[in-house]
Design a protein around this motif. Structure first.
Motif, mmCIF file in Angstrom:
data_model
loop_
_atom_site.group_PDB
_atom_site.id
_atom_site.type_symbol
_atom_site.label_atom_id
_atom_site.label_comp_id
_atom_site.label_asym_id
_atom_site.label_seq_id
_atom_site.Cartn_x
_atom_site.Cartn_y
_atom_site.Cartn_z
ATOM 1 N N SER A 31 36.189 36.434 45.211
ATOM 2 C CA SER A 31 35.625 37.204 44.113
ATOM 3 C C SER A 31 34.378 36.518 43.572
ATOM 4 O O SER A 31 34.405 35.313 43.305
ATOM 5 C CB SER A 31 36.641 37.351 42.984
ATOM 6 N N PRO A 32 33.298 37.278 43.364
ATOM 7 C CA PRO A 32 32.131 36.684 42.715
ATOM 8 C C PRO A 32 32.407 36.296 41.266
ATOM 9 O O PRO A 32 31.769 35.398 40.732
ATOM 10 C CB PRO A 32 31.053 37.767 42.820
ATOM 11 N N VAL A 33 33.362 36.942 40.625
ATOM 12 C CA VAL A 33 33.739 36.560 39.257
ATOM 13 C C VAL A 33 34.393 35.185 39.274
ATOM 14 O O VAL A 33 34.156 34.369 38.380
ATOM 15 C CB VAL A 33 34.655 37.618 38.602
ATOM 16 N N ALA A 34 35.195 34.899 40.286
ATOM 17 C CA ALA A 34 35.803 33.570 40.403
ATOM 18 C C ALA A 34 34.718 32.504 40.479
ATOM 19 O O ALA A 34 34.844 31.436 39.855
ATOM 20 C CB ALA A 34 36.713 33.503 41.626
ATOM 21 N N ALA A 35 33.657 32.776 41.221
ATOM 22 C CA ALA A 35 32.552 31.813 41.313
ATOM 23 C C ALA A 35 31.983 31.521 39.931
ATOM 24 O O ALA A 35 31.666 30.371 39.607
ATOM 25 C CB ALA A 35 31.474 32.347 42.250
ATOM 26 N N GLN A 36 31.878 32.547 39.090
ATOM 27 C CA GLN A 36 31.355 32.355 37.735
ATOM 28 C C GLN A 36 32.341 31.612 36.836
ATOM 29 O O GLN A 36 31.948 30.771 36.041
ATOM 30 C CB GLN A 36 31.024 33.702 37.100
ATOM 31 N N LEU A 37 33.620 31.953 36.956
ATOM 32 C CA LEU A 37 34.608 31.402 36.030
ATOM 33 C C LEU A 37 35.102 30.014 36.412
ATOM 34 O O LEU A 37 35.344 29.181 35.536
ATOM 35 C CB LEU A 37 35.811 32.344 35.904
ATOM 36 N N GLY A 87 33.894 28.270 39.499
ATOM 37 C CA GLY A 87 32.981 27.531 40.360
ATOM 38 C C GLY A 87 33.192 27.701 41.854
ATOM 39 O O GLY A 87 32.524 27.044 42.639
ATOM 40 N N THR A 88 34.115 28.552 42.265
ATOM 41 C CA THR A 88 34.306 28.845 43.681
ATOM 42 C C THR A 88 34.666 30.306 43.845
ATOM 43 O O THR A 88 35.409 30.863 43.037
ATOM 44 C CB THR A 88 35.395 27.957 44.325
ATOM 45 N N ALA A 89 34.118 30.921 44.881
ATOM 46 C CA ALA A 89 34.382 32.342 45.144
ATOM 47 C C ALA A 89 35.613 32.543 46.016
ATOM 48 O O ALA A 89 36.092 33.658 46.161
ATOM 49 C CB ALA A 89 33.171 32.987 45.810
ATOM 50 N N VAL A 90 36.133 31.463 46.607
ATOM 51 C CA VAL A 90 37.279 31.557 47.510
ATOM 52 C C VAL A 90 38.455 30.798 46.909
ATOM 53 O O VAL A 90 38.358 29.598 46.652
ATOM 54 C CB VAL A 90 36.947 31.000 48.914
ATOM 55 N N ILE A 91 39.548 31.520 46.709
ATOM 56 C CA ILE A 91 40.761 30.937 46.134
ATOM 57 C C ILE A 91 41.818 30.916 47.229
ATOM 58 O O ILE A 91 42.066 31.943 47.865
ATOM 59 C CB ILE A 91 41.251 31.770 44.928
ATOM 60 N N ARG A 92 42.426 29.776 47.451
ATOM 61 C CA ARG A 92 43.424 29.629 48.505
ATOM 62 C C ARG A 92 44.769 29.225 47.905
ATOM 63 O O ARG A 92 44.867 28.177 47.269
ATOM 64 C CB ARG A 92 42.988 28.595 49.529
ATOM 65 N N GLY A 124 33.748 49.051 31.430
ATOM 66 C CA GLY A 124 33.297 50.284 32.075
ATOM 67 C C GLY A 124 32.763 50.078 33.475
ATOM 68 O O GLY A 124 32.335 51.035 34.120
ATOM 69 N N GLY A 125 32.781 48.845 33.973
ATOM 70 C CA GLY A 125 32.288 48.553 35.315
ATOM 71 C C GLY A 125 33.255 49.037 36.381
ATOM 72 O O GLY A 125 34.473 48.950 36.213
ATOM 73 N N LEU A 126 32.707 49.562 37.481
ATOM 74 C CA LEU A 126 33.531 49.991 38.612
ATOM 75 C C LEU A 126 33.738 48.830 39.565
ATOM 76 O O LEU A 126 32.790 48.117 39.905
ATOM 77 C CB LEU A 126 32.884 51.157 39.346
ATOM 78 N N VAL A 127 34.977 48.654 39.973
ATOM 79 C CA VAL A 127 35.373 47.537 40.825
ATOM 80 C C VAL A 127 36.305 48.071 41.909
ATOM 81 O O VAL A 127 37.054 49.020 41.683
ATOM 82 C CB VAL A 127 36.117 46.452 39.999
ATOM 83 N N GLY A 137 37.837 40.925 45.541
ATOM 84 C CA GLY A 137 37.283 41.677 44.430
ATOM 85 C C GLY A 137 35.847 42.021 44.771
ATOM 86 O O GLY A 137 35.064 41.127 45.108
ATOM 87 N N THR A 138 35.498 43.298 44.734
ATOM 88 C CA THR A 138 34.144 43.729 45.066
ATOM 89 C C THR A 138 33.590 44.545 43.910
ATOM 90 O O THR A 138 34.293 45.366 43.324
ATOM 91 C CB THR A 138 34.114 44.543 46.376
ATOM 92 N N TYR A 139 32.324 44.324 43.595
ATOM 93 C CA TYR A 139 31.716 44.868 42.386
ATOM 94 C C TYR A 139 30.487 45.695 42.714
ATOM 95 O O TYR A 139 29.734 45.373 43.628
ATOM 96 C CB TYR A 139 31.334 43.728 41.440
ATOM 97 N N LEU A 140 30.296 46.735 41.937
ATOM 98 C CA LEU A 140 29.134 47.595 42.062
ATOM 99 C C LEU A 140 27.928 46.855 41.509
ATOM 100 O O LEU A 140 27.958 46.356 40.387
ATOM 101 C CB LEU A 140 29.376 48.892 41.281
ATOM 102 N N GLY A 141 26.882 46.739 42.300
ATOM 103 C CA GLY A 141 25.647 46.155 41.790
ATOM 104 C C GLY A 141 25.461 44.708 42.159
ATOM 105 O O GLY A 141 25.912 44.241 43.199
ATOM 106 N N ASP A 142 24.844 43.978 41.255
ATOM 107 C CA ASP A 142 24.392 42.607 41.453
ATOM 108 C C ASP A 142 25.567 41.638 41.567
ATOM 109 O O ASP A 142 26.366 41.513 40.652
ATOM 110 C CB ASP A 142 23.510 42.234 40.256
#
Length: 122
Positions: free
Chosen positions: A34-40, A42-47, A89-92, A108-113
């Motif tokens: 998830s790109p949100v995981a990267a923000q929260l 620091g890594t986009a891949v959770i194992r 209101g974001g689509l996911v 997790g995939t997000y619409l947009g940036d």
């Protein structure tokens, strides 16, 4: 497995912030991206389930008004895609690959940036 039933239980657990109910649907060695995981965290891949719990716990801590509304449910071979609207209101889309009755891989995939997905706190 009934994909709509699964998505309903998934949304109910998220909206209740019930991590035990959510994690009951995942294998111990789950891989989630998830790109949100990267923000929260620091890594986009959770194992692993323990790491997934830590990520989602931090997400709920930082987004206390988190709420999901299922918009659509799509079934594939050993795959379910849950299209939902989050509290902002974001689509996911949550793309879940199953190993029998449990999720072994999720995305997790997000619409947009990707650098600022809808619904992530700044």
């Amino acid at each position: 497995m009934d994909a709509r039933e699964f998505a309903g239980a998934w949304a109910k657990a998220w909206n209740a912030h019930d991590l035990d109910a959510l994690l009951a649907h995942f294998t111990d060695d789950v891989v989630f991206t998830s790109p949100v995981a990267a923000q929260l965290i620091g890594t986009a891949v959770i194992r692993g389930k323990d790491a997934l719990r830590a990520y989602w716990s931090e997400g709920l801590r930082r987004i206390p008004d988190l709420r999901f509304e299922v918009v659509g449910v799509y079934s594939g071979v050993d795959t379910v895609v849950i299209n939902y609207r989050n509290q902002k209101g974001g689509l996911v889309n949550e793309v879940l690959h199953f190993d029998g009755p449990l999720v072994r891989e999720g995305h997790g995939t997000y619409l947009g940036d990707f650098t600022n997905p809808a619904g992530a706190k700044d």
